[in-house]
Design a protein around this motif. Structure first.
Motif, PDB file in Angstrom:
ATOM      1  N   LEU A 103      47.959  32.728  38.465  1.00 15.49           N
ATOM      2  CA  LEU A 103      48.841  32.344  37.374  1.00 15.49           C
ATOM      3  C   LEU A 103      48.219  32.575  36.001  1.00 15.49           C
ATOM      4  CD1 LEU A 103      50.140  28.977  38.886  1.00 15.49           C
ATOM      5  CD2 LEU A 103      51.294  31.203  38.882  1.00 15.49           C
ATOM      6  N   TRP A 104      46.888  32.562  35.929  1.00 12.07           N
ATOM      7  CA  TRP A 104      46.206  32.579  34.640  1.00 12.07           C
ATOM      8  C   TRP A 104      45.087  33.606  34.643  1.00 12.07           C
ATOM      9  CZ3 TRP A 104      49.094  29.783  31.557  1.00 12.07           C
ATOM     10  CH2 TRP A 104      49.791  28.701  32.095  1.00 12.07           C
ATOM     11  N   VAL A 105      44.812  34.182  33.481  1.00  9.16           N
ATOM     12  CA  VAL A 105      43.814  35.236  33.395  1.00  9.16           C
ATOM     13  C   VAL A 105      42.420  34.704  33.704  1.00  9.16           C
ATOM     14  CG1 VAL A 105      43.341  34.974  30.915  1.00  9.16           C
ATOM     15  CG2 VAL A 105      43.096  37.230  32.015  1.00  9.16           C
ATOM     16  N   TYR A 106      42.151  33.421  33.453  1.00 14.76           N
ATOM     17  CA  TYR A 106      40.801  32.918  33.708  1.00 14.76           C
ATOM     18  C   TYR A 106      40.483  32.890  35.199  1.00 14.76           C
ATOM     19  CZ  TYR A 106      43.456  28.483  33.967  1.00 14.76           C
ATOM     20  OH  TYR A 106      44.381  27.496  34.250  1.00 14.76           O
ATOM     21  N   GLU A 107      41.488  32.934  36.040  1.00 13.67           N
ATOM     22  CA  GLU A 107      41.226  33.035  37.479  1.00 13.67           C
ATOM     23  C   GLU A 107      40.595  34.386  37.806  1.00 13.67           C
ATOM     24  OE1 GLU A 107      44.901  30.200  39.025  1.00 13.67           O
ATOM     25  OE2 GLU A 107      45.289  32.275  38.446  1.00 13.67           O
ATOM     26  N   ALA A 108      41.062  35.443  37.145  1.00 17.36           N
ATOM     27  CA  ALA A 108      40.465  36.769  37.327  1.00 17.36           C
ATOM     28  C   ALA A 108      39.073  36.826  36.713  1.00 17.36           C
ATOM     29  CB  ALA A 108      41.363  37.840  36.706  1.00 17.36           C
ATOM     30  N   PHE A 109      38.910  36.243  35.528  1.00 14.97           N
ATOM     31  CA  PHE A 109      37.592  36.241  34.894  1.00 14.97           C
ATOM     32  C   PHE A 109      36.563  35.484  35.737  1.00 14.97           C
ATOM     33  CE2 PHE A 109      39.734  36.784  30.518  1.00 14.97           C
ATOM     34  CZ  PHE A 109      39.565  38.154  30.564  1.00 14.97           C
ATOM     35  N   THR A 110      36.985  34.442  36.434  1.00 13.66           N
ATOM     36  CA  THR A 110      36.073  33.713  37.313  1.00 13.66           C
ATOM     37  C   THR A 110      35.533  34.637  38.396  1.00 13.66           C
ATOM     38  OG1 THR A 110      37.209  31.610  36.936  1.00 13.66           O
ATOM     39  CG2 THR A 110      35.879  31.777  38.930  1.00 13.66           C
ATOM     40  N   TRP A 111      36.415  35.433  38.972  1.00 12.57           N
ATOM     41  CA  TRP A 111      35.997  36.414  39.978  1.00 12.57           C
ATOM     42  C   TRP A 111      34.968  37.377  39.379  1.00 12.57           C
ATOM     43  CZ3 TRP A 111      37.532  36.975  45.119  1.00 12.57           C
ATOM     44  CH2 TRP A 111      37.194  38.177  45.738  1.00 12.57           C
ATOM     45  N   ASP A 112      35.218  37.836  38.161  1.00 15.23           N
ATOM     46  CA  ASP A 112      34.304  38.767  37.502  1.00 15.23           C
ATOM     47  C   ASP A 112      32.955  38.130  37.207  1.00 15.23           C
ATOM     48  OD1 ASP A 112      36.177  40.813  37.524  1.00 15.23           O
ATOM     49  OD2 ASP A 112      36.926  40.351  35.507  1.00 15.23           O
ATOM     50  N   GLU A 113      32.956  36.872  36.750  1.00 18.97           N
ATOM     51  CA  GLU A 113      31.695  36.195  36.436  1.00 18.97           C
ATOM     52  C   GLU A 113      30.801  36.127  37.667  1.00 18.97           C
ATOM     53  OE1 GLU A 113      30.823  34.914  33.436  1.00 18.97           O
ATOM     54  OE2 GLU A 113      32.650  34.486  32.330  1.00 18.97           O
ATOM     55  N   LEU A 114      31.370  35.690  38.781  1.00 12.81           N
ATOM     56  CA  LEU A 114      30.581  35.549  39.999  1.00 12.81           C
ATOM     57  C   LEU A 114      30.175  36.906  40.563  1.00 12.81           C
ATOM     58  CD1 LEU A 114      32.590  32.605  41.565  1.00 12.81           C
ATOM     59  CD2 LEU A 114      30.272  32.507  40.641  1.00 12.81           C
ATOM     60  N   SER A 115      31.053  37.883  40.457  1.00 18.43           N
ATOM     61  CA  SER A 115      30.715  39.227  40.921  1.00 18.43           C
ATOM     62  C   SER A 115      29.598  39.834  40.072  1.00 18.43           C
ATOM     63  CB  SER A 115      31.948  40.127  40.882  1.00 18.43           C
ATOM     64  OG  SER A 115      32.942  39.676  41.791  1.00 18.43           O
ATOM     65  N   ALA A 116      29.582  39.500  38.787  1.00 18.75           N
ATOM     66  CA  ALA A 116      28.527  40.012  37.904  1.00 18.75           C
ATOM     67  C   ALA A 116      27.170  39.423  38.295  1.00 18.75           C
ATOM     68  CB  ALA A 116      28.852  39.683  36.453  1.00 18.75           C
ATOM     69  N   TRP A 117      27.162  38.130  38.637  1.00 17.70           N
ATOM     70  CA  TRP A 117      25.894  37.540  39.110  1.00 17.70           C
ATOM     71  C   TRP A 117      25.448  38.221  40.400  1.00 17.70           C
ATOM     72  CZ3 TRP A 117      25.344  34.727  43.749  1.00 17.70           C
ATOM     73  CH2 TRP A 117      24.020  34.316  44.000  1.00 17.70           C
ATOM     74  N   LYS A 118      26.363  38.464  41.310  1.00 14.57           N
ATOM     75  CA  LYS A 118      26.038  39.151  42.568  1.00 14.57           C
ATOM     76  C   LYS A 118      25.448  40.528  42.273  1.00 14.57           C
ATOM     77  CE  LYS A 118      28.270  40.712  46.894  1.00 14.57           C
ATOM     78  NZ  LYS A 118      28.137  42.179  46.751  1.00 14.57           N
ATOM     79  N   TRP A 119      26.082  41.251  41.340  1.00 12.32           N
ATOM     80  CA  TRP A 119      25.569  42.573  40.964  1.00 12.32           C
ATOM     81  C   TRP A 119      24.129  42.463  40.471  1.00 12.32           C
ATOM     82  CZ3 TRP A 119      23.296  45.045  36.965  1.00 12.32           C
ATOM     83  CH2 TRP A 119      23.330  46.440  36.949  1.00 12.32           C
ATOM     84  N   ALA A 120      23.865  41.492  39.603  1.00 12.49           N
ATOM     85  CA  ALA A 120      22.525  41.331  39.039  1.00 12.49           C
ATOM     86  C   ALA A 120      21.517  40.942  40.114  1.00 12.49           C
ATOM     87  CB  ALA A 120      22.544  40.283  37.929  1.00 12.49           C
ATOM     88  N   ALA A 121      21.904  40.024  41.011  1.00 15.33           N
ATOM     89  CA  ALA A 121      20.995  39.586  42.069  1.00 15.33           C
ATOM     90  C   ALA A 121      20.673  40.734  43.020  1.00 15.33           C
ATOM     91  CB  ALA A 121      21.605  38.414  42.827  1.00 15.33           C
ATOM     92  N   GLU A 122      21.674  41.519  43.373  1.00 16.47           N
ATOM     93  CA  GLU A 122      21.429  42.613  44.300  1.00 16.47           C
ATOM     94  C   GLU A 122      20.675  43.755  43.631  1.00 16.47           C
ATOM     95  OE1 GLU A 122      25.291  43.386  45.986  1.00 16.47           O
ATOM     96  OE2 GLU A 122      25.038  41.747  47.455  1.00 16.47           O
ATOM     97  N   THR A 123      20.882  43.941  42.335  1.00 17.18           N
ATOM     98  CA  THR A 123      20.106  44.934  41.596  1.00 17.18           C
ATOM     99  C   THR A 123      18.647  44.506  41.511  1.00 17.18           C
ATOM    100  OG1 THR A 123      22.034  45.595  40.291  1.00 17.18           O
ATOM    101  CG2 THR A 123      19.866  46.142  39.391  1.00 17.18           C
ATOM    102  N   ALA A 124      18.419  43.204  41.319  1.00 12.62           N
ATOM    103  CA  ALA A 124      17.058  42.668  41.251  1.00 12.62           C
ATOM    104  C   ALA A 124      16.416  42.582  42.631  1.00 12.62           C
ATOM    105  CB  ALA A 124      17.077  41.289  40.605  1.00 12.62           C
TER     106      ALA A 124
END
Length: 401
Positions: A311-332
């Motif tokens: 219903l709200w754009v922040y629901e999509a941004f939440t997915w992006d925030e957590l995916s970005a941490w995953k990207w950083a952790a897997e890159t590290a």
């Protein structure tokens, strides 16, 4: 409901950290390779007008965890959420943060919503050197602090008013009058719209009025003789917000009426009726066609789990925030905060609404901030339309100066 556009003194954040008392000397437990990797989620889940919004963010976070664990987790570790209720209180949120890191072994924190709470939390993240992703909080000061631990993939307050000048130029407005209520929101957004519009070569005028007024006719009598192409209502307080629409139309004004924010809802239509038809408003809520393939996949997963589309754009941004941490952790190659934090500025991944990379200009709002957030301008073609079905007339990518 959207994150409040209020600016609080930075002292609030400092006081919240001070309120942690002796715990402030504690250090986080060293992250270790484990079967489970804990993600702390701190939200105003109760005793707050934003509890519903917090619940929506939590839905996305839980969906993300289920999805990631179904694909092997992060660096081979399953992910689990440790949930904390900030109750929209900065001091309580700070204590939640310390417990998450020192007691529950959380290696990353998703937190925020109210800007004053987020400003308290970022100080704790910096003190304990733990990655924090801002769930949804708009204060420019969150990224201006330039803490390497803090990332925001979502809007900041500067993006909204700075989208108006390019929008007004796109609409070929030559003369615009801004009606500003005498609140922090009205004054700040009204001044930025007026100043940036002037720099764009538009003839800008501004009239201020008391937020609790029940009659805008005298203000409109000052504004309308110049025959503006558009009136911008820099306001969020009824009844004057609605009167800016109904009384302008009753006075015979036929130009565009542009709201300062997305208050077009059931209450708006009940107050304005047919006068609201044609009103334009900015919003961060993206139309379905704006979502990337990643975003469409997120929407399908969300609808399957919760039986309705996001219903709200922040629901999509939440997915992006957590995916970005995953990207950083897997890159590290590690979930340890000390390993992940140096990687955060290099985040480069597909997001739900565009490719996610971070700007890195210390001392500005553009530090560990995704500048690709878009401000959409919608227009009501008929009574009752909202973000979900109104006509999209412009999209402005929100790069604040």
């Amino acid at each position: 409901m959207n994150e409040h556009l209020t600016r609080r003194d930075a002292l609030v954040a400092a006081l919240a950290v001070t309120a942690l008392g002796g715990q402030a000397l504690a250090r986080p437990r060293a992250a270790r390779a484990a079967a489970t990797c804990n993600v702390g989620v701190i939200l105003p889940l109760s005793h707050s007008p934003d509890s519903d919004a917090a619940g929506n963010i939590l839905k996305s976070a839980r969906l993300w965890v289920d999805w990631v664990n179904g694909r092997g987790g992060v660096n081979g570790s399953r992910v689990a959420i440790k949930l904390y209720d900030s109750r929209a209180d900065p001091a309580r949120a700070g204590r939640n943060f310390v417990r998450a890191v020192t007691k529950d072994g959380c290696v990353v924190i998703l937190a925020g919503w109210d800007s004053d709470v987020a400003l308290a939390e970022i100080n704790v993240a910096h003190e304990y050197k733990v990655p924090m992703f801002v769930a949804y909080a708009w204060s420019p000061d969150i990224t201006k602090a330039s803490y390497p631990e803090v990332v925001r993939i979502g809007p900041n307050t500067d993006m909204l008013p700075n989208a108006f000048a390019p929008f007004m130029a796109k609409q070929h407005y030559r003369h615009v009058t801004v009606l500003s209520e005498d609140t922090a929101f009205g004054k700040s957004i009204g001044e930025v719209i007026r100043a940036t519009g002037t720099l764009a070569g538009i003839d800008m005028a501004e009239q201020e009025y008391p937020r609790d007024t029940h009659d805008l006719r005298s203000t409109l009598r000052k504004a309308l003789p110049s025959k503006p192409d558009a009136i911008v209502l820099a306001a969020h307080s009824p009844p004057a917000l609605y009167l800016g629409v109904t009384q302008a139309r009753a006075a015979g004004y036929t130009g565009d009426i542009v709201l300062g924010w997305d208050y077009v809802n059931e209450a708006f239509w009940k107050a304005t009726g047919k006068s609201g038809v044609g009103v334009i408003w900015p919003t961060f809520s993206a139309p379905p066609k704006a979502f990337t393939s990643t975003g469409l996949a997120f929407r399908r997963l969300f609808a399957k789990k919760y039986k309705h589309a996001p219903l709200w754009v922040y629901e999509a941004f939440t997915w992006d925030e957590l995916s970005a941490w995953k990207w950083a952790a897997e890159t590290a190659g590690s979930v340890a905060p000390a390993d992940v934090i140096p990687v955060l500025p290099r985040i480069d991944m597909p997001g739900t609404l565009g490719r996610i990379t971070l700007s890195n200009k210390p001392g500005t709002v553009h530090f560990n901030q995704w500048d690709g957030v878009t401000v959409y301008f919608d227009q009501a073609s008929k009574k009752g339309e909202t973000d979900s079905n109104a006509k999209l007339i412009a999209s402005i990518t929100g790069h604040a100066p």
